[in-house]
Write a protein that holds these residues in place. Structure first.
Motif: not given
Length: 365
Positions: A162-175
């Protein structure tokens, strides 16, 4: 500021000296004993997963040496779990390179493709729940994401997933935000950049991976504790900001101003050396701040404290490992990396414009 201004074509801006951050970083450097063998397998996985793998991409992959970085950072794990996280590290570098060549609308598609792959790791689904259609032919980034994630989740704790998926989604939003500002020719303020940089560095999901590689499952009240959060913040800032120094030559050469060096030159009237020195001072301040916060960690009992200690050791490895890797990889300094490690003198070159061919990985063509 125009690309030529950032390139520093005047005599005062044509060269600068890299700071010696490595000797200031007191954390022990350790390397996984089988990192090289695992890294070779990971590179082959990456190469086989990219349909248009050109000679240049092959050369760049060899020069990247992501396996060295993975071996430094995730040294306390077995071969199987190192292989998965090494694959993800190659993948995150692919996302970074691909997204740098995309327009805002394309980064939105990229985010949907990657999120869809994590939600459906065993089969490619073109139609999303919101009705959005992805490319008919599965893009390379989807194939790679589904493959490493399917291998990861078979024994990964649900909290980590859950934490990994959320962090990766935040990364893609920042990109996507970064792409928007690049499209508009915006050079952000220093304050807004420093916040955004920690999200688009890719470090949040990479730090989440410690729970996976160490085979630990920290309780929510531990992993979300304020002291743990500030330690992770320090690591992200140290790695991201020092990386801005190391990557500035390559980024300014392609006319990319999204870098703290360029922002300090634009908004704070510093020359390139002054900007680099300012960032180096920020990085040096982080090390004692990290150690001070580490000493303030509470105790959660012997078993949890043991896991937390290993987790913190991993965070330290990100700082020491990233510094040493930066003078091994050819990503920033090319084949002259060893010479630059000795002299620490960087000569800037005029920007040529960014000519990356990134659309393929997203469109599936």
């Amino acid at each position: 500021m125009s690309p030529s201004d950032v390139a520093g074509l005047s005599p005062n801006h044509s060269t600068f000296q890299l700071p010696d951050l490595t000797s200031h970083c007191q954390f022990t450097l350790t390397c996984h004993p089988n990192g090289g063998i695992i890294g070779k397998a990971s590179a082959e996985w990456y190469q086989n997963g990219c349909s248009d793998f050109t000679d240049k991409k092959r050369k760049d992959l060899i020069g990247l040496k992501a396996d060295v970085l993975a071996g430094y950072v995730y040294h306390d794990t077995d071969d199987e779990h190192l292989r998965v996280v090494c694959d993800f590290m190659n993948f995150i570098f692919l996302l970074d390179d691909v997204s740098d060549g995309l327009l805002t609308k394309d980064t939105k598609v990229l985010a949907h493709i990657v999120s869809n792959a994590l939600q459906n790791p065993h089969s490619y689904r073109r139609i999303l729940a919101n009705g959005m259609e992805l490319p008919e032919q599965e893009p390379d980034v989807s194939k790679l994401a589904r493959d490493f994630w399917a291998r990861c989740i078979h024994d990964a704790a649900l909290g980590f997933q859950a934490r990994f998926s959320k962090s990766l989604a935040s990364y893609l939003t920042a990109v996507r935000t970064q792409a928007y500002e690049r499209d508009k020719g915006v050079i952000p303020s220093l304050d807004s950049y420093m916040i955004a940089r920690c999200d688009n560095s890719g470090l949040w999901p990479l730090m989440d991976c410690f729970e996976y590689t160490l085979r630990i499952d920290l309780p929510g009240y531990v992993i979300n504790h304020p002291v743990i959060n500030i330690l992770k913040q320090y690591v992200n800032e140290f790695v991201a900001w020092s990386n801005d120094i190391f990557s500035f030559k390559a980024e300014q050469a392609r006319g990319d101003n999204y870098n703290m060096v360029a922002i300090l030159m634009e908004h704070h009237d510093l020359d390139v050396q002054g900007a680099v020195d300012h960032i180096a001072d920020l990085c040096r301040q982080i090390i004692p701040a990290f150690c001070k916060s580490r000493a303030e960690l509470p105790s959660w009992g012997p078993e949890v404290d043991k896991d937390v200690s290993r987790y913190i050791r991993g965070l330290e490895s990100w700082m020491s490992g990233s510094l040493h890797w930066s003078f091994i990889t050819e990503r920033y300094f090319g084949p002259e990396v060893l010479e630059i490690k000795q002299s620490r003198v960087i000569t800037l070159i005029p920007p040529e414009g960014f000519m990356a061919n990134s659309t393929y990985y997203v469109s599936g063509r």
